[in-house]
Scaffold this active site. Sequence first.
Site, PDB file in Angstrom:
ATOM      1  N   TYR A   1      19.132  47.477 -23.106  1.00 49.01           N
ATOM      2  CA  TYR A   1      20.308  48.331 -23.170  1.00 49.01           C
ATOM      3  C   TYR A   1      20.095  49.489 -24.141  1.00 49.01           C
ATOM      4  O   TYR A   1      20.701  50.552 -24.007  1.00 49.01           O
ATOM      5  CB  TYR A   1      21.548  47.527 -23.557  1.00 49.01           C
ATOM      6  CG  TYR A   1      22.144  46.790 -22.385  1.00 49.01           C
ATOM      7  CD1 TYR A   1      23.100  47.399 -21.574  1.00 49.01           C
ATOM      8  CD2 TYR A   1      21.744  45.488 -22.071  1.00 49.01           C
ATOM      9  CE1 TYR A   1      23.640  46.736 -20.491  1.00 49.01           C
ATOM     10  CE2 TYR A   1      22.279  44.814 -20.990  1.00 49.01           C
ATOM     11  CZ  TYR A   1      23.224  45.442 -20.197  1.00 49.01           C
ATOM     12  OH  TYR A   1      23.750  44.790 -19.113  1.00 49.01           O
TER      13      TYR A   1
ATOM     14  N   GLU B   1      26.231  38.456 -19.955  1.00 48.15           N
ATOM     15  CA  GLU B   1      24.950  38.028 -19.401  1.00 48.15           C
ATOM     16  C   GLU B   1      24.350  36.885 -20.217  1.00 48.15           C
ATOM     17  O   GLU B   1      23.712  35.988 -19.653  1.00 48.15           O
ATOM     18  CB  GLU B   1      24.003  39.228 -19.327  1.00 48.15           C
ATOM     19  CG  GLU B   1      24.393  40.185 -18.202  1.00 48.15           C
ATOM     20  CD  GLU B   1      23.883  41.605 -18.387  1.00 48.15           C
ATOM     21  OE1 GLU B   1      22.935  41.795 -19.191  1.00 48.15           O
ATOM     22  OE2 GLU B   1      24.438  42.523 -17.755  1.00 48.15           O
TER      23      GLU B   1
END
Length: 515
Positions: A185, A227
């Site tokens: 990310y 997640e």
Amino acid sequence: MDLKNTLAFVAAAATWKAMSKSTSTTNGELTPQQQQNGHGEEKGIQCPVTGKTLNGSSSGCPVSNGFPKPDPGHRCETGDIEETKIPDVPPLTQKQREIIKSTAPILAEHGVTITTHFYKNMIRAHPELRDVFSESSQKLGHQPRALAAAVYAYACNIDDLTPLLPVVDRIAYKHTSLHIVAEQYGIVGKHLIQSIVDILGDAVTPEIGDAWFNGYWNLAKIFINREREFYTTAVENGGWEGWKQFKVTQKIKESDEITSFYLKPLESIDSGKSLPKYHPGQYIAVSLYIPSLGYKQARQYSLSDRSNGEYFRISVKREDGVAIPTKSNPVVPSHPGWMSNLLHEKLHEGSIIDVASPYGDFFYEPSLIEPNAPLVLISAGVGQTALLSILNSQLENKEKPINYITVARNKKVHAFGNYIRGKVLKENPNVSYKVFYSSPEEGSDLSGKDYDVKGRMNLNQIKDNLYLDDKSTEYYLCGPEKFMVDKLEELKSFGIDEKRIHIELFAAGELPQTA
């Protein structure tokens, strides 16, 4: 921010971008671009994301880290921020929320340009991410459009993200199946914000850049946490995080187009360890190294049988006329089906392939209150796969009415018909089966034996088989997007509550349009 102020912001941003192209500002001071070009070093360079101005050539910008500069180049100099570092950002302020909402019109206009630029530059800086991102989705623009839509939706719903939570889950499941990890990310954030600056230029003021930097990371942490929950659940249920090697133990042709692959993990073939239980309707991702490309490609395929602890089964459609990359012609076709064709051609009994744990938000579990509620499964073509898993999972309940409805062009491409007519119907009187052939072949496709109705699927023709009088009936649809949207509208026209209609959305972040 009201509409008047929003339009004022857009106009001001456009004006500022145009003004930035002039040789000097109205008061005679040099622009940030001029400063970067070496005309104002004594003033330092102001980073449009952080707003920091430092003497010398380094701005400490979080969107630069020494990687190849994109074209057009990012306006900031190389900084010292670790690219994979997850920053400790505060919650968005109300002012930042207003800024993000006000930029929604700009994102609507330039979003796909920004995200296309983003993917190109991120993959150029990190070629290892080719293993994760679908080449054909890049060529067709599916991923840039999906990301642009997601960012736009985030901007529009910044005050209340509740409407986006189903999409967050859908994307998070896709990410976990591809083994996206938190550190990535940081890479995405760097290149996404950099692309916003590259495309919009001086319209991205330090204030706007700072709002979007914080906004991105607040959203990213929602995904990272969700997640992590999915990874943890998978491991707790006997699965794994990431990839595990499997062997193809059977390859069975189901029709002229569809072939089933039976997959068993290498480590359990000798140890006898059971596979994790999955929900009927979920999918697995498979990853295969492509020698002609020099990197891997991954795809998700619905599991086409009920959970059994021994093997995973996927049933894959071959796309006519779609080539696969070869050593002599390593070109990725602009068609999402080339990977499926590669599996047909390259995977044989004994082949090894990487497989992820089962994931997905489209699945069926009977109600604990009404376990015998009727179930209607409606599919087209290879859309049967997820619904076949659901069907097989419910066959032990002989009290549950089930209607399995599908459409194919003709018998040559119709998969699983012999299995359902020859086994399921004979052993399960509670199951009914309706088959539409859109183009049956004369002399070989027999009405009443191979199919029931000629033509495209029209649910009005089988209304008596839909259990419309039972308000507990659940409806599951799987097939091409237009097919699902059409059937959804037909079911709604019968007075069925949309909450009882479930659709398999294969594209992460993209909802079907029913206009």
